[in-house]
Design an enzyme around this catalytic site. Structure first.
Site, PDB file in Angstrom:
ATOM      1  N   LYS A 141     -35.753 -21.468  71.337  1.00  0.00           N
ATOM      2  CA  LYS A 141     -36.258 -21.757  70.025  1.00  0.00           C
ATOM      3  C   LYS A 141     -35.279 -21.289  68.938  1.00  0.00           C
ATOM      4  O   LYS A 141     -34.814 -20.187  68.741  1.00  0.00           O
ATOM      5  CB  LYS A 141     -37.692 -21.059  69.682  1.00  0.00           C
ATOM      6  CG  LYS A 141     -38.243 -21.622  68.455  1.00  0.00           C
ATOM      7  CD  LYS A 141     -39.108 -20.870  67.707  1.00  0.00           C
ATOM      8  CE  LYS A 141     -38.629 -20.008  66.792  1.00  0.00           C
ATOM      9  NZ  LYS A 141     -37.850 -20.612  65.317  1.00  0.00           N
ATOM     10  N   GLU A 166     -30.607  -8.270  69.685  1.00  0.00           N
ATOM     11  CA  GLU A 166     -29.528  -7.944  68.921  1.00  0.00           C
ATOM     12  C   GLU A 166     -29.790  -8.130  67.537  1.00  0.00           C
ATOM     13  O   GLU A 166     -30.063  -9.112  67.102  1.00  0.00           O
ATOM     14  CB  GLU A 166     -28.401  -9.103  69.583  1.00  0.00           C
ATOM     15  CG  GLU A 166     -27.950  -8.935  70.990  1.00  0.00           C
ATOM     16  CD  GLU A 166     -26.812  -9.750  71.297  1.00  0.00           C
ATOM     17  OE1 GLU A 166     -26.465 -10.480  70.350  1.00  0.00           O
ATOM     18  OE2 GLU A 166     -26.147  -9.488  72.319  1.00  0.00           O
ATOM     19  N   CYS A 190     -24.010 -10.401  60.945  1.00  0.00           N
ATOM     20  CA  CYS A 190     -24.597  -9.118  61.368  1.00  0.00           C
ATOM     21  C   CYS A 190     -23.346  -7.732  61.686  1.00  0.00           C
ATOM     22  O   CYS A 190     -23.720  -6.919  61.089  1.00  0.00           O
ATOM     23  CB  CYS A 190     -25.231  -9.116  62.737  1.00  0.00           C
ATOM     24  SG  CYS A 190     -24.135  -9.952  64.252  1.00  0.00           S
ATOM     25  N   GLU A 193     -28.761  -4.122  54.794  1.00  0.00           N
ATOM     26  CA  GLU A 193     -28.002  -5.282  55.060  1.00  0.00           C
ATOM     27  C   GLU A 193     -28.067  -6.400  54.055  1.00  0.00           C
ATOM     28  O   GLU A 193     -29.372  -6.956  53.722  1.00  0.00           O
ATOM     29  CB  GLU A 193     -28.482  -5.624  56.380  1.00  0.00           C
ATOM     30  CG  GLU A 193     -28.057  -6.801  57.024  1.00  0.00           C
ATOM     31  CD  GLU A 193     -28.096  -7.513  58.312  1.00  0.00           C
ATOM     32  OE1 GLU A 193     -29.435  -7.567  58.550  1.00  0.00           O
ATOM     33  OE2 GLU A 193     -27.384  -7.706  59.329  1.00  0.00           O
TER      34      GLU A 193
HETATM   35  P1  NAD Z   1     -34.831 -13.313  61.763  1.00  0.00           P
HETATM   36  O1  NAD Z   1     -35.325 -12.349  62.632  1.00  0.00           O
HETATM   37  O2  NAD Z   1     -35.946 -13.805  60.381  1.00  0.00           O
HETATM   38  O3  NAD Z   1     -35.499 -15.099  62.759  1.00  0.00           O
HETATM   39  C1  NAD Z   1     -34.643 -15.001  63.891  1.00  0.00           C
HETATM   40  C2  NAD Z   1     -35.615 -15.968  64.765  1.00  0.00           C
HETATM   41  O4  NAD Z   1     -36.539 -15.255  65.319  1.00  0.00           O
HETATM   42  C3  NAD Z   1     -35.922 -17.251  64.202  1.00  0.00           C
HETATM   43  O5  NAD Z   1     -35.787 -18.160  65.213  1.00  0.00           O
HETATM   44  C4  NAD Z   1     -37.280 -17.025  63.821  1.00  0.00           C
HETATM   45  O6  NAD Z   1     -37.955 -18.238  63.772  1.00  0.00           O
HETATM   46  C5  NAD Z   1     -37.708 -16.193  64.886  1.00  0.00           C
HETATM   47  N1  NAD Z   1     -38.889 -15.223  64.537  1.00  0.00           N
HETATM   48  C6  NAD Z   1     -39.274 -14.648  63.443  1.00  0.00           C
HETATM   49  N2  NAD Z   1     -40.472 -13.779  63.830  1.00  0.00           N
HETATM   50  C7  NAD Z   1     -40.817 -14.261  64.793  1.00  0.00           C
HETATM   51  C8  NAD Z   1     -42.065 -13.604  65.720  1.00  0.00           C
HETATM   52  N3  NAD Z   1     -42.843 -12.883  65.167  1.00  0.00           N
HETATM   53  N4  NAD Z   1     -41.917 -13.905  66.907  1.00  0.00           N
HETATM   54  C9  NAD Z   1     -40.919 -14.722  67.561  1.00  0.00           C
HETATM   55  N5  NAD Z   1     -40.004 -15.242  66.922  1.00  0.00           N
HETATM   56  C10 NAD Z   1     -39.841 -15.097  65.488  1.00  0.00           C
HETATM   57  O7  NAD Z   1     -33.660 -13.347  61.497  1.00  0.00           O
HETATM   58  P2  NAD Z   1     -32.657 -14.491  60.649  1.00  0.00           P
HETATM   59  O8  NAD Z   1     -32.734 -14.453  59.041  1.00  0.00           O
HETATM   60  O9  NAD Z   1     -32.786 -15.858  61.322  1.00  0.00           O
HETATM   61  O10 NAD Z   1     -31.334 -13.975  61.045  1.00  0.00           O
HETATM   62  C11 NAD Z   1     -30.495 -12.906  60.314  1.00  0.00           C
HETATM   63  C12 NAD Z   1     -30.438 -11.591  61.140  1.00  0.00           C
HETATM   64  O11 NAD Z   1     -30.107 -11.669  62.342  1.00  0.00           O
HETATM   65  C13 NAD Z   1     -29.717 -10.544  60.383  1.00  0.00           C
HETATM   66  O12 NAD Z   1     -30.445  -9.393  60.434  1.00  0.00           O
HETATM   67  C14 NAD Z   1     -28.424 -10.351  61.247  1.00  0.00           C
HETATM   68  O13 NAD Z   1     -27.766  -9.068  61.008  1.00  0.00           O
HETATM   69  C15 NAD Z   1     -29.112 -10.742  62.446  1.00  0.00           C
HETATM   70  N6  NAD Z   1     -28.138 -10.859  63.557  1.00  0.00           N
HETATM   71  C16 NAD Z   1     -27.842  -9.964  64.702  1.00  0.00           C
HETATM   72  C17 NAD Z   1     -26.677 -10.572  65.334  1.00  0.00           C
HETATM   73  C18 NAD Z   1     -26.474  -9.558  66.633  1.00  0.00           C
HETATM   74  O14 NAD Z   1     -25.742  -9.898  67.406  1.00  0.00           O
HETATM   75  N7  NAD Z   1     -27.022  -8.204  66.465  1.00  0.00           N
HETATM   76  C19 NAD Z   1     -26.104 -11.700  65.348  1.00  0.00           C
HETATM   77  C20 NAD Z   1     -26.557 -12.685  64.198  1.00  0.00           C
HETATM   78  C21 NAD Z   1     -27.539 -12.229  63.283  1.00  0.00           C
END
Ligand code: NAD
Length: 482
Positions: A175, A251, A285, A379
């Site tokens: 997804k 992650e 991130c 962040e």
């Molecule tokens: P997010 O958590 O809002 O969403 C990520 C994904 O999770 C999306 O596909 C979203 O639809 C899905 N999602 C949201 N709530 C959910 C739930 N309850 N159940 C299942 N799926 C759900 O994150 P974002 O805004 O898309 O990304 C930014 C964040 O990601 C930042 O905090 C960044 O640091 C982190 N990030 C971490 C890494 C790493 O490798 N550690 C890499 C890239 C981004």
């Protein structure tokens, strides 16, 4: 507008409800693609297809070499479609085209190539026993993998999950983030063209809570959940995984510390510190958004750093000259703007940057702010950096480790002993010395604390995406059977 559907069981299908949503171009502020909007029933349909492909299909049974040939063909096709794929992520989230086409596409192809070869060449442990038996480990696929991805490096982070899962013989339901859906459907099409059997790599579009994402995390037919995104979402997903006892790899977010010592090569430190925080408009991130500089060189470093930040080209992400595009969405721009608007209130001084046109934020450098201020702790996920002086190595390490996150840190020094000493003392999943963002895909990747659970990469991905089995054989008929 083009329509992008789910990919389920080798077919491009609309949602059962018929619902759709649009993908919005953050530069033109126009809808540019229409996407099938999945819900729980679409997610369940995709899991059923992946389950069937795993339980009865050829993929888990064909062996790593044959799977590897198909994954290499997929990588060839990804390289051949670099323009379309790069433009899809650029239009979905505003990433400069030179980065999406020039960095993310090759790294996506490299992920498929690396894990194809890694699975094929992997060895397993043997345990010669002195009882007349012999034990060894078999790494078999885990089953159906649900992969849930963020929007900041869409195809690259998706492939970081999908490639090892597939290489080890699993089937996958991906997804993608709702802000960046298009490249996932394009890659799923290419996977079929490369010869991947139907049902092996499925894509379901939709939102997270009360939508396709949540349904994937709650489906008991899923054997592994791999998630990249915000720490708060990670907590919700870990709880969902716990209910079915489904292993979860997380992650999550970060607040990377970047330590520049007085004995650093200043040109190198300035160049990499700029990249560390402004790449992808700071929507990384791993961003080095807390920049600690030793007092002896603070003024000189800051002057050079501010000049380099000022020189960055902000604009249309489709323009090859652009280094900083718009932030990915209205909601995200409002969040980052909230930090920019409160710099003075938090005791800081804006040295350069601030809000730009549309949804852009110019490379923003803040000084004078306390290390405990919100901007230095939370962040921001935008092109915003707080620069703070330090005196001693011990103080630098203490400041760097004073965070709930533990994803990564950078340090710049020409002193070999200090490089090793400080690397060892930092609480972080990755430490870059005199560089940033350089990856060896065999090395562990992940973070401590609020930055996640588990590691991926090389054998670390193997641990997560396989079900290791101990096989113990009697090899001597007179074996002691204790
Ligand atoms: P997010 O958590 O809002 O969403 C990520 C994904 O999770 C999306 O596909 C979203 O639809 C899905 N999602 C949201 N709530 C959910 C739930 N309850 N159940 C299942 N799926 C759900 O994150 P974002 O805004 O898309 O990304 C930014 C964040 O990601 C930042 O905090 C960044 O640091 C982190 N990030 C971490 C890494 C790493 O490798 N550690 C890499 C890239 C981004």
């Amino acid at each position: 507008m083009e329509f992008y559907s789910h990919m389920i069981d080798g077919e491009e299908v609309a949602s059962l409800s018929g619902a759709t949503f649009s993908s919005f171009d953050p530069h033109t502020h126009q809808d540019w693609a229409e996407i099938a909007l999945g819900d729980g029933s679409d997610a369940d349909r995709a899991v059923t297809a992946a389950r069937r492909a795993f339980d009865t299909g050829p993929w888990p049974r064909m062996g790593a070499a044959e799977r590897g040939r198909i994954l290499h063909r997929l990588a060839d096709l990804i390289e051949a479609h670099a323009d379309d794929l790069g433009m899809a992520d650029t239009r979905d989230m505003g990433k400069p085209i030179t980065q999406s086409r020039g960095n993310d596409v090759p790294r996506t192809a490299a992920n498929f190539r690396f894990f194809a070869d890694h699975a094929r060449l992997s060895t397993s442990e043997a345990y010669p026993m002195d009882t007349g038996h012999h034990a060894y480990t078999r790494y078999g696929p885990a089953g159906v993998v649900a992969a849930i991805a963020p929007w900041n490096f869409p195809m690259m982070l998706e492939s970081w999950k999908v490639a090892p899962a597939l290489a080890w013989g699993n089937t996958v339901v991906l997804k993608p983030a709702e802000d960046t859906p298009v490249s996932a459907t394009l890659i799923a099409r290419l996977a079929l063209e490369a010869g991947m059997p139907p049902g092996v790599f499925n894509v379901v579009h939709g939102y997270g809570p009360d939508s396709a994402g949540q349904a994937l995390t709650e489906n008991p037919a899923v054997d592994r959940i791999t998630f990249t995104g915000e720490s708060g979402t990670g907590r919700v997903i870990a709880a969902a995984g716990a209910r079915n006892l489904t292993p979860v790899s997380l992650e999550l977010g970060g607040k990377g510390a970047n330590l520049v010592f007085a004995d650093a090569d200043l040109d190198n430190a300035v160049e990499w510190s700029i990249r560390a925080v402004f790449t992808n408009s700071g929507q990384v991130c791993l961003a080095g958004s807390r920049l600690y500089v030793q007092r002896e060189i603070y003024d000189e470093f800051l002057a050079r750093f501010v000049a380099a930040a000022d020189a960055m080209v902000v604009g249309d992400p489709k323009d090859e000259a652009t280094q900083i595009g718009p932030l990915a969405s209205a909601e995200h721009h409002a969040k980052v703007a909230g930090y920019v608007d409160t710099i003075t209130e938090q005791g800081g001084t804006l040295r350069t940057g601030g809000l730009g046109e549309g949804w852009t934020v110019r490379p923003t450098v803040i000084t004078g702010m306390d290390h405990k201020a919100r901007h230095a702790r939370e962040e921001i996920f935008g092109p915003v950096v707080v620069v703070i002086p330090f005196s001693t190595e011990a103080e630098a390490v203490e400041l760097a480790n004073d965070t709930t996150y533990g994803l990564n840190a950078m340090l710049f020094t020409e002193n070999l002993h200090r490089a090793h000493r400080v690397s060892a003392a930092l609480r972080a999943g990755t430490v870059w010395v005199n560089c940033f963002f350089v990856r060896d895909l065999r090395a562990p990747f992940g973070g401590a604390g609020d930055s996640g659970i588990g590691r991926e990469g090389g054998t670390f991905s193997r641990e997560f995406f396989t079900e290791p089995k101990a096989v113990v054989m009697q090899i001597d008929e007179a074996a002691d059977s204790r």
